[in-house]
Design a protein around this motif. Structure first.
Motif, mmCIF file in Angstrom:
data_model
loop_
_atom_site.group_PDB
_atom_site.id
_atom_site.type_symbol
_atom_site.label_atom_id
_atom_site.label_comp_id
_atom_site.label_asym_id
_atom_site.label_seq_id
_atom_site.Cartn_x
_atom_site.Cartn_y
_atom_site.Cartn_z
ATOM 1 N N ASN A 123 -12.925 -0.719 1.228
ATOM 2 C CA ASN A 123 -13.225 -0.069 -0.043
ATOM 3 C C ASN A 123 -11.983 0.460 -0.761
ATOM 4 O O ASN A 123 -12.098 1.106 -1.809
ATOM 5 C CB ASN A 123 -14.230 1.069 0.154
ATOM 6 C CG ASN A 123 -13.699 2.174 1.067
ATOM 7 O OD1 ASN A 123 -12.568 2.123 1.538
ATOM 8 N ND2 ASN A 123 -14.538 3.186 1.315
ATOM 9 N N PHE A 124 -10.785 0.187 -0.220
ATOM 10 C CA PHE A 124 -9.575 0.622 -0.910
ATOM 11 C C PHE A 124 -9.384 -0.240 -2.151
ATOM 12 O O PHE A 124 -9.377 -1.470 -2.080
ATOM 13 C CB PHE A 124 -8.353 0.505 0.000
ATOM 14 C CG PHE A 124 -7.084 1.028 -0.634
ATOM 15 C CD1 PHE A 124 -6.749 2.365 -0.545
ATOM 16 C CD2 PHE A 124 -6.242 0.174 -1.346
ATOM 17 C CE1 PHE A 124 -5.594 2.846 -1.140
ATOM 18 C CE2 PHE A 124 -5.094 0.640 -1.945
ATOM 19 C CZ PHE A 124 -4.759 1.983 -1.849
ATOM 20 N N ASP A 125 -9.218 0.403 -3.297
ATOM 21 C CA ASP A 125 -9.116 -0.306 -4.573
ATOM 22 C C ASP A 125 -7.707 -0.854 -4.784
ATOM 23 O O ASP A 125 -6.753 -0.095 -4.959
ATOM 24 C CB ASP A 125 -9.494 0.647 -5.710
ATOM 25 C CG ASP A 125 -9.512 -0.038 -7.073
ATOM 26 O OD1 ASP A 125 -9.406 -1.290 -7.113
ATOM 27 O OD2 ASP A 125 -9.632 0.667 -8.092
ATOM 28 N N THR A 126 -7.571 -2.176 -4.756
ATOM 29 C CA THR A 126 -6.270 -2.816 -4.975
ATOM 30 C C THR A 126 -6.124 -3.364 -6.395
ATOM 31 O O THR A 126 -5.120 -4.007 -6.704
ATOM 32 C CB THR A 126 -6.069 -3.971 -3.978
ATOM 33 O OG1 THR A 126 -7.105 -4.949 -4.183
ATOM 34 C CG2 THR A 126 -6.101 -3.476 -2.546
ATOM 35 N N SER A 127 -7.106 -3.098 -7.251
ATOM 36 C CA SER A 127 -7.109 -3.706 -8.588
ATOM 37 C C SER A 127 -5.947 -3.234 -9.461
ATOM 38 O O SER A 127 -5.551 -3.944 -10.389
ATOM 39 C CB SER A 127 -8.436 -3.412 -9.297
ATOM 40 O OG SER A 127 -8.605 -2.023 -9.519
ATOM 41 N N LYS A 128 -5.403 -2.055 -9.173
ATOM 42 C CA LYS A 128 -4.311 -1.533 -9.985
ATOM 43 C C LYS A 128 -2.946 -1.990 -9.479
ATOM 44 O O LYS A 128 -1.913 -1.673 -10.090
ATOM 45 C CB LYS A 128 -4.372 -0.007 -10.028
ATOM 46 C CG LYS A 128 -5.632 0.518 -10.717
ATOM 47 C CD LYS A 128 -5.645 2.033 -10.751
ATOM 48 C CE LYS A 128 -6.927 2.559 -11.415
ATOM 49 N NZ LYS A 128 -6.973 4.041 -11.437
ATOM 50 N N PHE A 129 -2.925 -2.705 -8.368
ATOM 51 C CA PHE A 129 -1.670 -3.211 -7.821
ATOM 52 C C PHE A 129 -1.412 -4.617 -8.342
ATOM 53 O O PHE A 129 -2.347 -5.355 -8.658
ATOM 54 C CB PHE A 129 -1.719 -3.221 -6.291
ATOM 55 C CG PHE A 129 -1.775 -1.860 -5.664
ATOM 56 C CD1 PHE A 129 -0.623 -1.246 -5.208
ATOM 57 C CD2 PHE A 129 -2.986 -1.191 -5.529
ATOM 58 C CE1 PHE A 129 -0.668 0.014 -4.624
ATOM 59 C CE2 PHE A 129 -3.047 0.067 -4.943
ATOM 60 C CZ PHE A 129 -1.885 0.673 -4.493
ATOM 61 N N THR A 130 -0.157 -4.986 -8.418
ATOM 62 C CA THR A 130 0.208 -6.323 -8.895
ATOM 63 C C THR A 130 1.302 -6.916 -8.012
ATOM 64 O O THR A 130 1.895 -6.223 -7.175
ATOM 65 C CB THR A 130 0.730 -6.271 -10.343
ATOM 66 O OG1 THR A 130 1.904 -5.427 -10.391
ATOM 67 C CG2 THR A 130 -0.323 -5.710 -11.292
ATOM 68 N N GLY A 131 1.573 -8.184 -8.209
ATOM 69 C CA GLY A 131 2.698 -8.847 -7.567
ATOM 70 C C GLY A 131 2.695 -8.758 -6.054
ATOM 71 O O GLY A 131 1.655 -8.831 -5.388
ATOM 72 N N ALA A 132 3.892 -8.578 -5.499
ATOM 73 C CA ALA A 132 4.072 -8.574 -4.049
ATOM 74 C C ALA A 132 3.243 -7.494 -3.367
ATOM 75 O O ALA A 132 2.679 -7.721 -2.290
ATOM 76 C CB ALA A 132 5.549 -8.389 -3.724
ATOM 77 N N ALA A 133 3.168 -6.310 -3.981
ATOM 78 C CA ALA A 133 2.411 -5.215 -3.377
ATOM 79 C C ALA A 133 0.949 -5.593 -3.207
ATOM 80 O O ALA A 133 0.337 -5.336 -2.161
ATOM 81 C CB ALA A 133 2.544 -3.952 -4.224
ATOM 82 N N LYS A 134 0.368 -6.217 -4.211
ATOM 83 C CA LYS A 134 -1.046 -6.587 -4.134
ATOM 84 C C LYS A 134 -1.273 -7.652 -3.071
ATOM 85 O O LYS A 134 -2.259 -7.602 -2.324
ATOM 86 C CB LYS A 134 -1.558 -7.077 -5.484
ATOM 87 C CG LYS A 134 -3.057 -7.347 -5.482
ATOM 88 C CD LYS A 134 -3.601 -7.546 -6.892
ATOM 89 C CE LYS A 134 -5.123 -7.669 -6.875
ATOM 90 N NZ LYS A 134 -5.691 -7.745 -8.237
ATOM 91 N N VAL A 135 -0.375 -8.630 -2.989
ATOM 92 C CA VAL A 135 -0.516 -9.679 -1.977
ATOM 93 C C VAL A 135 -0.501 -9.073 -0.578
ATOM 94 O O VAL A 135 -1.317 -9.426 0.286
ATOM 95 C CB VAL A 135 0.605 -10.730 -2.116
ATOM 96 C CG1 VAL A 135 0.553 -11.723 -0.960
ATOM 97 C CG2 VAL A 135 0.490 -11.462 -3.445
ATOM 98 N N ILE A 136 0.416 -8.140 -0.347
ATOM 99 C CA ILE A 136 0.509 -7.493 0.958
ATOM 100 C C ILE A 136 -0.755 -6.705 1.269
ATOM 101 O O ILE A 136 -1.334 -6.827 2.364
ATOM 102 C CB ILE A 136 1.741 -6.573 1.021
ATOM 103 C CG1 ILE A 136 3.025 -7.415 1.022
ATOM 104 C CG2 ILE A 136 1.700 -5.677 2.257
ATOM 105 C CD1 ILE A 136 4.293 -6.613 0.884
ATOM 106 N N LEU A 137 -1.229 -5.922 0.314
ATOM 107 C CA LEU A 137 -2.394 -5.080 0.568
ATOM 108 C C LEU A 137 -3.668 -5.890 0.752
ATOM 109 O O LEU A 137 -4.500 -5.559 1.611
ATOM 110 C CB LEU A 137 -2.557 -4.056 -0.561
ATOM 111 C CG LEU A 137 -1.397 -3.063 -0.707
ATOM 112 C CD1 LEU A 137 -1.696 -2.063 -1.816
ATOM 113 C CD2 LEU A 137 -1.129 -2.346 0.608
#
Length: 313
Positions: A245-259
């Protein structure tokens, strides 16, 4: 006779062409290659696994309010941050490696280590000084810990070392270390640029560290590195994942891929070090600013995947 000769030639070529698209060199681009077989534990999805009953207590012992930290993608003390690796071909000459403290738990040499292979932290480092070498033709991994070159790399002294056949990997014998405290291979757990920013998909668990671990290990680990017996401390080999349920929608690029990858594959505790430090490989193309947002994730956003078959001594 012609058919037989052709068959022998084909087999010989095939044996030395595991990954012909990968070039040799320091931190060479692995073209998104999966280091371990698809069914290996490093590649297993754990998003559906149960949560361990001690998850909250273990997370708290590491730091519920402590942030994830990218231990790569920047320059540290004049050296590229992260754990470097060197890709060689099957023809790379092998050199002797002399093991010291963990000789009885190390795979004997020689190892195909080029004299120009980078040492983690640089030649003057007093840290872990890992040296990792991937033989792309035979698809074997050679890793040593506390590596010191002799006579310009004609031989090496090291604390410990291990060799992994990546086509058919086997766990280390129970109780054995490797070049890592947990007895695991290092390279398969590193965040690599060719995946995170190339294919833009993380398909395996990542390696991470904590300051204080337990005198215990769970599969796929085979070794511990602690005197502490508190059951609320994390054992080597423990896997955590980012909560669904952790919201990753506000992350982009490398950070989002990792999360997003941490939700599916999680990360495996492999060594003592900084709390929630994620390991990666150096690459000049990393944009550190794109990695920094993962620090918004804290320990409380993670959960421990249910553990089995714990070994304590």
């Amino acid at each position: 006779m012609k058919t037989t000769a052709f068959f022998i030639l084909a087999c010989t070529v095939g044996a030395f062409a595991q990954h012909p698209q990968i070039k040799v060199g320091q931190n060479a681009d692995l073209k998104g290659a999966l280091i371990m077989p698809g069914d290996d534990e490093w590649n297993r999805g754990v998003s559906k696994d149960e949560v361990d009953p001690l998850s909250d207590a273990i997370i708290a012992s590491i730091g519920a309010e402590t942030s994830l930290h990218e231990d790569f993608g920047l320059v540290w003390k004049g050296q590229p941050g992260g754990i470097p690796y060197f890709v060689v071909g099957g023809e790379q000459p092998k050199v002797p490696v002399h093991f010291n403290e963990a000789k009885d738990e190390s795979d004997p040499g020689p190892y195909p280590i080029p004299p120009e292979a980078w040492i983690e932290g640089g030649p003057q480092s007093d840290g872990d000084r890992h040296v990792l070498v991937l033989d792309k033709d035979n698809w074997k991994l050679y890793e040593i810990y506390r590596a010191f070159p002799i006579d310009g790399g004609k031989a090496w002294n090291a604390y410990s070392g291990s060799v992994f056949d990546l086509k058919k990997p086997k766990p280390r014998p129970a109780g054995w270390t490797s070049a890592d405290a947990a007895g695991l291979p290092i390279l398969p757990g590193l965040a690599r640029y060719d995946e995170i920013c190339g294919t833009k998909k993380l398909t395996h668990a990542l390696r991470f560290t904590v300051k204080k671990s337990r005198r215990a290990y769970v599969p796929p680990a085979t070794h511990f590195a602690s005197t502490h017996k508190d059951e609320n401390l994390p054992p080597m080999g423990m896997r955590v994942r980012l909560k669904a349920n952790f919201d990753t929608s506000k992350f982009t690029g490398a950070a989002k891929v990792i999360l997003e990858g941490l939700k599916i594959h999680g990360m495996i505790l492999a060594d003592n070090g900084g709390d929630w430090f994620i390991s990666g490989a150096p690459d000049d193309r990393w944009n550190h600013e794109e990695l920094l947002p993962i620090r918004k994730v804290k320990g409380k956003d993670l959960e421990v995947v249910k553990m089995k078959a714990m070994t304590t001594r």
